[in-house]
Design a protein around this motif. Structure first.
Motif, PDB file in Angstrom:
ATOM      1  N   ASN A   3       0.845  -1.187   0.000  1.00 41.26           N
ATOM      2  CA  ASN A   3       0.000   0.000   0.000  1.00 41.26           C
ATOM      3  C   ASN A   3       0.880   1.236   0.000  1.00 41.26           C
ATOM      4  O   ASN A   3       1.717   1.412   0.889  1.00 41.26           O
ATOM      5  CB  ASN A   3      -0.907   0.010   1.241  1.00 41.26           C
ATOM      6  CG  ASN A   3      -1.895  -1.136   1.225  1.00 41.26           C
ATOM      7  OD1 ASN A   3      -2.494  -1.411   0.196  1.00 41.26           O
ATOM      8  ND2 ASN A   3      -2.066  -1.798   2.360  1.00 41.26           N
ATOM      9  N   GLU A   4       0.715   2.073  -1.008  1.00 37.21           N
ATOM     10  CA  GLU A   4       1.480   3.303  -1.099  1.00 37.21           C
ATOM     11  C   GLU A   4       0.620   4.473  -0.662  1.00 37.21           C
ATOM     12  O   GLU A   4      -0.595   4.509  -0.893  1.00 37.21           O
ATOM     13  CB  GLU A   4       1.995   3.517  -2.519  1.00 37.21           C
ATOM     14  CG  GLU A   4       3.070   2.504  -2.922  1.00 37.21           C
ATOM     15  CD  GLU A   4       3.933   3.003  -4.061  1.00 37.21           C
ATOM     16  OE1 GLU A   4       3.515   3.966  -4.730  1.00 37.21           O
ATOM     17  OE2 GLU A   4       5.022   2.444  -4.262  1.00 37.21           O
ATOM     18  N   ALA A  16       5.890   2.264   6.237  1.00 40.12           N
ATOM     19  CA  ALA A  16       6.792   1.298   6.868  1.00 40.12           C
ATOM     20  C   ALA A  16       6.625   1.367   8.375  1.00 40.12           C
ATOM     21  O   ALA A  16       6.266   2.411   8.934  1.00 40.12           O
ATOM     22  CB  ALA A  16       8.236   1.599   6.469  1.00 40.12           C
ATOM     23  N   TRP A  17       6.937   0.234   9.039  1.00 29.84           N
ATOM     24  CA  TRP A  17       6.692   0.118  10.465  1.00 29.84           C
ATOM     25  C   TRP A  17       7.982  -0.141  11.232  1.00 29.84           C
ATOM     26  O   TRP A  17       8.831  -0.924  10.815  1.00 29.84           O
ATOM     27  CB  TRP A  17       5.699  -1.018  10.742  1.00 29.84           C
ATOM     28  CG  TRP A  17       4.408  -0.865   9.999  1.00 29.84           C
ATOM     29  CD1 TRP A  17       4.055  -1.468   8.822  1.00 29.84           C
ATOM     30  CD2 TRP A  17       3.320  -0.022  10.360  1.00 29.84           C
ATOM     31  NE1 TRP A  17       2.805  -1.063   8.438  1.00 29.84           N
ATOM     32  CE2 TRP A  17       2.319  -0.169   9.361  1.00 29.84           C
ATOM     33  CE3 TRP A  17       3.078   0.843  11.423  1.00 29.84           C
ATOM     34  CZ2 TRP A  17       1.113   0.507   9.401  1.00 29.84           C
ATOM     35  CZ3 TRP A  17       1.865   1.521  11.465  1.00 29.84           C
ATOM     36  CH2 TRP A  17       0.907   1.349  10.467  1.00 29.84           C
ATOM     37  N   ALA A  18       8.104   0.531  12.372  1.00 30.75           N
ATOM     38  CA  ALA A  18       9.223   0.309  13.283  1.00 30.75           C
ATOM     39  C   ALA A  18       8.872  -0.818  14.251  1.00 30.75           C
ATOM     40  O   ALA A  18       7.715  -1.236  14.351  1.00 30.75           O
ATOM     41  CB  ALA A  18       9.519   1.591  14.054  1.00 30.75           C
ATOM     42  N   LEU A  19       9.861  -1.312  14.977  1.00 30.69           N
ATOM     43  CA  LEU A  19       9.592  -2.360  15.955  1.00 30.69           C
ATOM     44  C   LEU A  19       8.635  -1.883  17.041  1.00 30.69           C
ATOM     45  O   LEU A  19       7.848  -2.668  17.573  1.00 30.69           O
ATOM     46  CB  LEU A  19      10.902  -2.849  16.572  1.00 30.69           C
ATOM     47  CG  LEU A  19      11.837  -3.603  15.622  1.00 30.69           C
ATOM     48  CD1 LEU A  19      13.156  -3.922  16.317  1.00 30.69           C
ATOM     49  CD2 LEU A  19      11.191  -4.883  15.101  1.00 30.69           C
ATOM     50  N   ALA A 242      11.727  -3.574   7.382  1.00 29.61           N
ATOM     51  CA  ALA A 242      12.977  -4.021   6.747  1.00 29.61           C
ATOM     52  C   ALA A 242      13.208  -5.510   6.983  1.00 29.61           C
ATOM     53  O   ALA A 242      13.556  -6.252   6.053  1.00 29.61           O
ATOM     54  CB  ALA A 242      14.147  -3.207   7.281  1.00 29.61           C
ATOM     55  N   ILE A 243      13.015  -5.970   8.202  1.00 25.98           N
ATOM     56  CA  ILE A 243      13.233  -7.391   8.507  1.00 25.98           C
ATOM     57  C   ILE A 243      12.255  -8.253   7.726  1.00 25.98           C
ATOM     58  O   ILE A 243      12.627  -9.276   7.140  1.00 25.98           O
ATOM     59  CB  ILE A 243      13.104  -7.646  10.020  1.00 25.98           C
ATOM     60  CG1 ILE A 243      14.222  -6.932  10.779  1.00 25.98           C
ATOM     61  CG2 ILE A 243      13.145  -9.150  10.314  1.00 25.98           C
ATOM     62  CD1 ILE A 243      14.023  -6.902  12.277  1.00 25.98           C
ATOM     63  N   SER A 244      10.986  -7.853   7.707  1.00 29.05           N
ATOM     64  CA  SER A 244       9.982  -8.623   6.986  1.00 29.05           C
ATOM     65  C   SER A 244      10.277  -8.689   5.494  1.00 29.05           C
ATOM     66  O   SER A 244      10.152  -9.749   4.860  1.00 29.05           O
ATOM     67  CB  SER A 244       8.598  -8.015   7.223  1.00 29.05           C
ATOM     68  OG  SER A 244       7.596  -8.734   6.536  1.00 29.05           O
ATOM     69  N   ASP A 245      10.697  -7.570   4.915  1.00 26.76           N
ATOM     70  CA  ASP A 245      11.034  -7.552   3.484  1.00 26.76           C
ATOM     71  C   ASP A 245      12.197  -8.492   3.178  1.00 26.76           C
ATOM     72  O   ASP A 245      12.186  -9.226   2.184  1.00 26.76           O
ATOM     73  CB  ASP A 245      11.404  -6.130   3.053  1.00 26.76           C
ATOM     74  CG  ASP A 245      10.198  -5.214   2.916  1.00 26.76           C
ATOM     75  OD1 ASP A 245       9.056  -5.711   2.960  1.00 26.76           O
ATOM     76  OD2 ASP A 245      10.403  -3.996   2.766  1.00 26.76           O
TER      77      ASP A 245
END
Length: 379
Positions: A3-4, A16-19, A242-245
């Protein structure tokens, strides 16, 4: 599904999501923490915890690398740091600890640059790695991409077990008009030891790094609280995304390569046991810890934390940050803890989280359900 979000009429970007923005969801089954295994294996090496000590002078000395190895983790020595520039770096570390207390100080930065202008010495690289090897733990050292070609043969000749190439951003395809860039694929192919490379923060660059033959990919830009990459370079990728990607890149490369598994290692911004838990839940196989271990009593930074970014001769972009001292290294990692903020007994926190969610090994824990709970002020 990607989703953009529209930023304006000419630009859009992913959310994007942080921890801090994600949290675990316990399942219907719970386990006893005593039944949880934190064993992690990469290549031929097995560790009793998924922890790598960041190659930073405030975190890892030969002594702390040995101590971490004996506790069941992997210590990585910075082979461009003070321990390979000075025969006895203790007085230098003492001086750094007694620089001005404020973080942002041109005078401090100038002095750090002067200290790190001392050349790296090949004989000291060999001596420090030999010291770690004599202790009977896994031997690992790190170089930046810029210095790898200059010193990697020294590292290999010294008998390193695992090699780390760590920079702010490491790519498999570096283009330079002057000088010969490091050919990662050719370089890794010629080595007889597993290589961990990074940082990377996206699916495509991580997939390309995996195709070079790397055993592991570092996710993030490292440095944690000691770096100002966002302010200085405008670069930031929140770690949960980032980790998920990159976990998705690992999955696709596993299929593409016919079964070759590349480890995803979260690097940077892991300040508490809860952050470590969520990094592994998002798909990381292990974590590289900097500031978290710099708080140990044995840490060479004496309660201060900095990285090579802070001493760059032309464009320093990091702070020497006061992180304080929490407890001995053993208590920080395996307890028993005496702090309620997740700064000690990090592996105990991970063990309890896994048990609470019904998982007994790290690989299966990557399947845990998560929810998005945006932190205050994160938008």
């Amino acid at each position: 599904m990607v989703n953009e979000i529209s930023i304006g009429m000419a630009k859009s970007g992913r959310r994007a999501w942080a921890l801090d923005d994600v949290a675990l969801v316990p399942s219907r089954r719970t386990r006893s923490p005593r039944d949880v295994s934190l064993d992690w294996q990469i290549d031929a090496y097995t560790f009793s915890m998924p922890v790598i000590g960041a190659p930073m002078d405030s975190v890892m000395s030969p002594a702390t690398a040995i101590a971490l190895g004996r506790l069941g983790g992997l210590g990585v020595l910075n082979l461009e740091g003070l321990w390979t520039r000075y025969e006895n770096p203790e007085p230098v570390l003492e001086e750094i600890a007694h620089l001005q207390a404020k973080e942002v100080s041109p005078e401090n930065t100038r002095r750090l640059q002067e200290i790190y202008s001392e050349p790296v010495k090949a004989e000291l690289i060999k001596a420090r790695l030999a010291e770690i090897r004599e202790a009977g733990v896994v031997v690992s050292g790190s170089l930046t991409p810029q210095r790898t070609q200059e010193f990697y043969q020294t590292v290999v000749d010294a008998g390193v077990d695992m090699f780390v190439i760590r920079g702010t951003t490491v790519s498999a395809e570096h283009v330079a008009q002057q000088g010969e860039p490091l050919n990662l694929k050719e370089f890794i192919y010629e080595l007889d030891v597993p290589v961990i490379v990074g940082g990377a923060a996206g699916y495509t660059p991580a997939l390309h790094l995996m195709r070079t033959g790397a055993a592991g990919v570092l996710v993030g830009f490292g440095g944690g609280s000691a770096t100002t990459t966002r302010r200085a370079l405008g670069i930031r990728i929140p770690m949960a995304t980032a980790i998920s990607d990159i976990a998705a890149a690992r999955r696709d490369y596993l299929d593409e390569s016919g079964g070759r598994y590349v480890h995803v290692i979260a690097d940077g911004g892991l300040g508490s046991s809860g952050d470590i838990v969520k990094a592994l839940a998002m798909g990381a196989d292990a974590v590289m810890l900097g500031a978290t271990l710099a708080r140990a009593e044995e840490a060479p930074g004496r309660g201060w934390h900095w990285g090579l970014e802070a001493v760059h001769p032309d464009f320093p972009r990091g702070h020497r940050t006061q992180v304080g001292t929490v407890a001995p290294l053993e208590e920080v990692l395996v307890g028993p803890g005496h702090h309620t903020d997740g700064s000690s007994n990090l592996m105990g926190g991970l063990r309890h989280a896994m048990a609470s969610c019904g998982y007994v090994d790290l690989k299966s824990f990557q399947r845990v359900d998560v929810t998005v709970t945006p932190a205050a002020g994160s938008f």
